[in-house]
Design a protein around this motif. Structure first.
Motif: not given
Length: 689
Positions: A596, A638, A666
């Motif tokens: 992330a 992302l 993430d």
């Protein structure tokens, strides 16, 4: 230390610490050299381009023609003592100014009339403003400036939260600045090469412009002085002493940032800047108040830099906040561990001069304080720990390289040397990743890491090979299978026997490994369940694709044992055999870590930054204005870890050196097609070497 006031002047007693900050290549080191020369601290002004400067004297700074650490120089000027600290302008070394600003009395922000450098200038101004440090703007390279000064002031104001107060206007001749008019003194000066400017009559053609600019300056000051406002309304010319008192008061209160013009490399405009510092900049008393440090109490000093020297040991550059310190004096930091000062010295570039005592306001090198870290407050009161300082934010790393030594015995030398480099530079991070079998050095960019490795080789004789860090790939399975794992060995005496039937299947992403037993009838005794689970885990270390296996479940449903030959080890081996077979049959698939990422960029570079995400197989999740930062945006995305390596290099290239990002793991995502085949092939090739 008190302040003294004579005939309209308010000057701080004690040595003052002044930070020189600004964007990369704005001319800070040239100004540093000029200040030292003008105050008589060095015989003549050196030049960065010639490699003759007192600042940037380290081999790394010389090699790269840029500041890679802060440079310190103390001067005496008209009976006052100053210590100037020239901070690197590159964002990769911005931690140096973060360490210094909290204890600085004032800052000189070196800027240029170049709109392309506004984002970098905004980063510098924000750091100064957040630290609450009174600051001057020195508009450098005025001799090469193009365009209107009013326009320049307007775009500089767009990145400053503090109102800018124009103190001087250039005198132009055929488009070249040949001097300036000081609006507070109402005097004109013509520049002289590497010498104080010469007073001249205000040119007739500049009189109207000077009156307008001076009135604008007084109007701004009158916003904070009702008496001055009344004088302006009634057309009464304010006394010069009152104007200077207001200038000092509004600077110290953070209400204005005075703007001076000049050309540091030519020594133009520097004397008036020094006189403004002398009359208007606050001293250590005001800095104590800003830090919440009482005037009375045991002696205190704050460490702002550390240097490990080849022969003199560790030097801790510290600002004395209160009281005095002397050679041989015991001190403690926040940890409560006692050190003894082994020598005091003032610095000018790389040269040190011994001192017998460090008084309040002084910025000196304290010798051999092995337990003192950057940011620590040192106390002369050794009965208990020193006060804890305000935390200095260390930026998260954005670039990394994996390190490899030629000889394993050099690993200890590498670790010890890196510990010293990190003591000097807390924005470096060293990680020994046991899972990936790598040593990694992380920092603020390619140049930051390169300089650290050059110091590693030149100072400590440790040379390392580098390569991009390994990516934390994982693998899992697509479907469930049932297998039998059997281990039988007879070699005289007791043999080995273990037999298990496992049902192996996928779990949800992020659920990890699960083990369940559903054995009936005692075909596998309970005492061996934990061994079966351990054997299954053994098989997960390297799956059929060559990577650790995650998110699978193994269910023990059947098996058999031998009353004599069965053992924990036999069942562990049997389970590993069965689990390995199952993973190969259950359609293994490759997973890669997705990070992330929050990218921070000037708004006009948003599209370029966004294109970097998509070019790296990234997914943009959203855009938003950066809170509290006019003209800046943030991108949430992302991005695969495999694509993050040189992102900071391209991001800074796309944002005039000002962009940044933060990244955190993430989730794991499936990799398919050519990308997966290439990763697996590379893993196989590495295993064969």
């Amino acid at each position: 230390m008190s302040e003294t006031k004579t005939s309209g002047e308010t000057r701080a007693a004690g040595a003052r610490l002044v930070a020189l900050v600004g964007p990369f290549q704005s001319g800070k080191t040239s100004l540093f050299e000029c200040l030292l020369a003008r105050c008589g601290a060095i015989a003549r002004q050196g030049f960065v381009r010639d490699g003759t400067s007192v600042g940037d004297s380290s081999p790394e700074a010389r090699a790269h023609a840029m500041s890679v650490e802060s440079n310190v120089g103390g001067v005496d000027y008209l009976g006052d003592r100053y210590v100037f600290v020239d901070c690197p302008g590159s964002v990769e070394f911005a931690h140096e100014q973060r360490q210094l600003l909290p204890v600085a009395d004032a800052a000189i922000v070196v800027a240029e009339a170049d709109p392309r450098k506004l984002p970098a200038l905004q980063l510098v101004l924000r750091a100064v403003e957040d630290a609450g440090v009174p600051h001057f703007i020195f508009l450098n390279k005025i001799d090469a400036a193009a365009g209107n000064l009013r326009e320049t002031l307007s775009f500089l104001q767009s990145v400053s939260r503090t109102p800018l107060l124009l103190r001087q206007i250039p005198i132009w001749n055929n488009g070249i600045a040949v001097g300036f008019i000081d609006l507070a003194l109402e005097r004109a000066y013509v520049y002289r090469e590497h010498a104080p400017s010469e007073v001249i009559d205000i040119p007739p053609g500049e009189t109207v412009l000077e009156k307008e600019a001076r009135y604008s300056m007084l109007e701004r000051l009158a916003d904070y002085d009702d008496a001055l406002m009344e004088e302006l309304i009634t057309d009464i010319e304010p006394p010069r002493d009152q104007v200077f008192d207001d200038l000092a008061k509004e600077l110290r209160g953070g209400h204005v940032a005075p703007v001076f013009v000049g050309a540091a490399e030519r020594g133009a405009g520097v004397t008036r800047l020094m006189k403004a510092l002398r009359h208007e900049a606050p001293g250590i008393g005001a800095t104590r108040a800003r830090l919440g440090v009482a005037d009375a109490g045991p002696a205190l000093a704050q460490v702002i830099r550390a240097v490990h020297t080849p022969h003199g040991g560790k030097l801790s550059l510290a600002r004395v906040l209160r009281g005095s310190f002397h050679d041989g004096q015991p001190v403690v930091g926040a940890s409560g561990v006692e050190d003894k000062i082994s020598g005091l010295a003032s610095l000018i570039g790389g040269a040190a001069t011994k001192q017998s005592v460090a008084e309040a306001g002084d910025t000196l090198a304290f010798g051999r304080l092995e337990h003192a870290a950057i940011g620590d407050i040192l106390s002369a009161e050794t009965h208990g720990p020193a006060p804890a300082p305000a935390k200095i934010e260390t930026p998260a790393p954005v670039y990394a390289l994996a390190l490899a030594v030629k000889d394993r015995k050099d690993e200890m030398r590498l670790t010890a040397a890196l510990a010293k480099l990190i003591d000097e530079d807390p924005s470096l991070v060293f990680v020994h990743d046991q899972q990936l079998g790598e040593m990694k050095l992380l920092g603020q960019g390619e140049m930051h890491i390169r300089v650290a490795l050059e110091r590693l080789a030149s100072r400590y004789g440790v040379t390392v090979a580098t390569h991009p860090p390994a990516v934390g790939y994982r693998e899992t399975i697509r479907r469930a299978v049932s297998v039998r794992g059997r281990h039988k060995k007879q070699s005289g005496g007791h043999g080995q026997f273990g037999d298990v039937v496992l049902e192996v299947g996928p779990r949800g992403r992020g659920e990890g490994f699960g083990f369940v037993e559903r054995v009936h009838g005692g075909v596998v005794p309970k005492q061996y369940y934990s061994s079966v689970e351990a054997g299954c885990r053994d098989a997960l270390v390297h799956g059929p694709l060559g990577f650790p296996v995650v998110d699978v479940e193994a269910v023990l449903v059947d098996g058999s044992y031998h009353s004599v030959d069965s053992s924990d080890m036999a069942f562990r081996i049997a389970a590993r055999i069965g689990m390995t077979e199952a993973l190969g049959k259950a359609e293994p698939l490759l997973l890669e870590p997705l990070l992330a990422v929050v990218m921070r960029t000037p708004s006009d570079a948003m599209s370029r930054a966004a294109s970097l995400v998509t070019a790296r197989r990234g997914q943009i999740l959203g855009f938003r204005a950066r809170s509290g930062w006019d003209g800046w945006d943030e991108i949430e995305a992302l991005i695969p870890e495999a694509e993050i390596g040189d992102l900071i290099i391209e991001l800074r290239s796309a944002t005039s050196g000002a962009g940044s990002f933060e990244a955190a793991f993430d989730h794991l995502a499936e990799v398919v097609g050519r990308q997966a085949r290439e990763v697996v092939a590379a893993r196989g090739a590495a295993a064969d070497r």
